[in-house]
Design an enzyme around this catalytic site. Structure first.
Site, PDB file in Angstrom:
ATOM      1  N   SER A 181       0.859  -1.192   0.000  1.00 50.75           N
ATOM      2  CA  SER A 181       0.000   0.000   0.000  1.00 50.75           C
ATOM      3  C   SER A 181       0.889   1.233   0.000  1.00 50.75           C
ATOM      4  CB  SER A 181      -0.888   0.024   1.244  1.00 50.75           C
ATOM      5  OG  SER A 181      -1.528   1.279   1.390  1.00 50.75           O
ATOM      6  N   TYR A 230      -2.299  -0.486  10.291  1.00 54.82           N
ATOM      7  CA  TYR A 230      -2.318  -0.893   8.886  1.00 54.82           C
ATOM      8  C   TYR A 230      -1.055  -0.417   8.173  1.00 54.82           C
ATOM      9  CZ  TYR A 230      -3.818  -1.154   4.000  1.00 54.82           C
ATOM     10  OH  TYR A 230      -3.893  -1.413   2.650  1.00 54.82           O
TER      11      TYR A 230
END
Length: 258
Positions: free
Chosen positions: A141, A154
């Site tokens: 990501s 995350y």
């Protein structure tokens, strides 16, 4: 046209029951690869992909269970042949402030986003090294490289997975094995849309959010799963034969970095 080299090769894809993972499976099949599509449940896989075929096997897998990962890789290699490509797409979101993140939530996001990547890559590397052939790609990501408000767990998990892949690539390069990362930004998947409060969610993401220090998207659109899958399959292919340890951002320019 120059061949991608993917035809006939066996690939394993985690997180294949939807979003980016499902798009990677479809594109690999179009390129002539044979694909083992995995996700947590057989039902989810069959709902998205139909059923098994000569080129596709649907196999449930919990990537947090290292024994299950090892057993699946062993089964595929015994029954179908050597796995040439590994793609880690399985991932979970943890969308909360650090002070509100309990131990269970922290451990879960790392178990899937980091341990899952480690388990599959280790199992594949142990088999690829003696053959001196193989390619692995992890979908990380852009949050791995840019701080995200309310997404500390995350972002930390994706940063860990990213650096693991780069370090693994350094270890495996002498054996002719390539390891790369694709780092998507906001992409039209259930993970993204599940964070939206209303139908203007996409508009707000594209515009950015100064109050949470989040930049907008210069290309003024969200990625599709296919946009990300194209990057993954390129890095798997022979066309990327001299690329390893790369971290390719596919985010419409949102992070303004290479």
């Amino acid at each position: 046209m120059r061949s991608s080299g993917l035809e006939g090769g066996i690939a394993i894809v985690t997180g294949a029951a939807g979003g980016i993972g499902a798009a990677v499976v479809r594109l690999l099949l179009e390129e002539g690869a044979r694909v083992v599509a995995t996700d947590r449940t057989a039902e989810g896989l069959h709902e998205v992909h139909g059923g098994d075929s000569d080129a596709l096997r649907l196999m449930p897998l919990d990537v947090t269970d290292s024994s299950a990962v090892d057993a699946l890789v062993e089964e595929v290699e015994a029954d179908w042949g050597p796995i040439r490509y590994g793609v880690n797409v399985a991932g979970v979101l943890c969308n909360m402030l650090a002070v509100d993140t309990d131990d269970a939530a922290w451990r879960h996001v790392f178990a899937v986003n980091v341990d899952g990547v480690f388990h599959l890559c280790r199992a594949l590397a142990r088999r690829m090294v003696p053959r001196r052939r193989g390619v692995m790609v992890t979908v990380s990501s852009n949050a791995a490289g840019v701080p995200r408000h309310g997404m500390a767990a995350y972002a930390a998990s994706k940063a860990a997975a990213t650096m693991f892949m780069r370090s693994l690539g350094l270890e495996l390069a002498p054996h002719g094995i390539r390891c790369n990362i694709v780092a998507p930004g906001s992409t039209l998947t259930p993970m993204q849309t599940g964070m939206w409060a209303d139908e203007k969610g996409a508009e707000r993401v594209i515009a950015g959010s100064p109050e949470t220090y989040k930049a907008g998207i210069p290309l003024a659109k969200l990625a599709t799963p296919e946009d990300v899958a194209d990057a993954v399959v390129f890095l798997l292919s022979d066309r990327a034969g001299h690329i390893t340890m790369a971290d390719l951002y596919v985010d419409g320019g949102a992070t303004q970095r290479a």
